[in-house]
Design an enzyme around this catalytic site. Structure first.
Site, PDB file in Angstrom:
ATOM      1  N   GLU A  82       0.844  -1.202   0.000  1.00 38.66           N
ATOM      2  CA  GLU A  82       0.000   0.000   0.000  1.00 38.66           C
ATOM      3  C   GLU A  82       0.873   1.243   0.000  1.00 38.66           C
ATOM      4  OE1 GLU A  82      -2.438   2.531   3.400  1.00 38.66           O
ATOM      5  OE2 GLU A  82      -2.269   0.361   3.618  1.00 38.66           O
ATOM      6  N   LYS A  93     -10.664  -2.350   7.929  1.00 42.54           N
ATOM      7  CA  LYS A  93      -9.428  -1.905   8.582  1.00 42.54           C
ATOM      8  C   LYS A  93      -9.780  -1.391   9.982  1.00 42.54           C
ATOM      9  CE  LYS A  93      -6.252   2.046   8.001  1.00 42.54           C
ATOM     10  NZ  LYS A  93      -5.797   3.035   7.010  1.00 42.54           N
ATOM     11  N   THR A 135      -4.808   6.043   2.614  1.00 45.72           N
ATOM     12  CA  THR A 135      -5.119   7.423   3.004  1.00 45.72           C
ATOM     13  C   THR A 135      -5.933   8.127   1.924  1.00 45.72           C
ATOM     14  OG1 THR A 135      -2.913   7.364   4.044  1.00 45.72           O
ATOM     15  CG2 THR A 135      -4.153   9.388   4.264  1.00 45.72           C
TER      16      THR A 135
END
Length: 215
Positions: A43, A132, A72
């Site tokens: 990521e 998450k 993000t």
């Protein structure tokens, strides 16, 4: 479908390597070191330098070896940009239904951050496959256990403050995988090009996670 292949790779390795603050010039040797250590899912966060370039470079050079995600991601415009750059999946630091819906429309894997039972259930109602749990270390292993009491069909990925020490405990408590940042993509190791240290750390994390799953 690529979404299912990404999910399978995350489950098999138990790991998402989180890269933050690394410029495109350093992204490929880092990815190779992670791959040598068994990492198959990486990521790149959107608050990294020229993150779209990094995602594109990884897709061009490592697409046959690793799945590349963008983290993000906080709004649909950012989601569109990272998908256009080649991201296989998207992660966010919050739960934003607009981002989830947009990524699902593109038939890509969306992993939103959740904390409360209300956020978890809202995400599940939108058809989210993986969740998450953030910030995981602050919430603690016991929090995850308690949430999974009434919601025992969750696929939770703890992220935030994940270390070798707590990886085993999260795995033992039922984590689907863990997302690891600075404890794996150590900036000092990257700065001095100590790729072997990163490779060994990746192997240690994967081994520790699977030991925890078997405990």
């Amino acid at each position: 479908m690529i979404k299912h292949r990404v999910i399978r790779a995350i489950e098999e390795t138990g790991m998402i390597a989180i890269v933050r603050g690394v410029a495109p010039e350093g992204i490929l040797p880092l990815a190779r070191a992670l791959h040598d250590g068994g990492i198959r899912v990486i990521e790149v966060t959107c608050n990294s330098t020229r993150h779209l370039e990094s995602i594109s470079a990884l897709k061009q050079e490592m697409s046959d070896k690793m799945f590349v995600g963008a983290g993000t991601v906080i709004n649909p415009v950012m989601a569109q940009l990272v998908l256009d750059a080649g991201a296989d999946f998207v992660l966010s630091p919050d739960f934003n239904p607009d981002v989830v819906t947009m990524v699902h429309e593109k038939q890509r894997l969306m992993i939103p951050a959740v904390m409360t039972p209300s956020e978890i259930l809202q995400a599940c109602r939108l058809g989210v496959d993986l969740l998450k749990l953030f910030p995981a270390n602050s919430l603690g292993v016991n929090y995850m256990k308690e949430v999974q009491g009434p919601l025992d069909n969750l696929s939770l990925i703890p992220v935030g403050g994940i270390t070798l020490e707590n990886t085993r405990e999260f795995a033992k408590a039922g984590a689907f995988a863990v997302g690891v940042g600075s404890a794996l993509t150590n900036k000092e190791w990257i700065a001095r090009g100590d790729w072997e240290a990163i490779t060994q750390q990746a192997r240690a994390f994967i081994r520790t996670f699977h030991e925890g799953k078997k405990a």
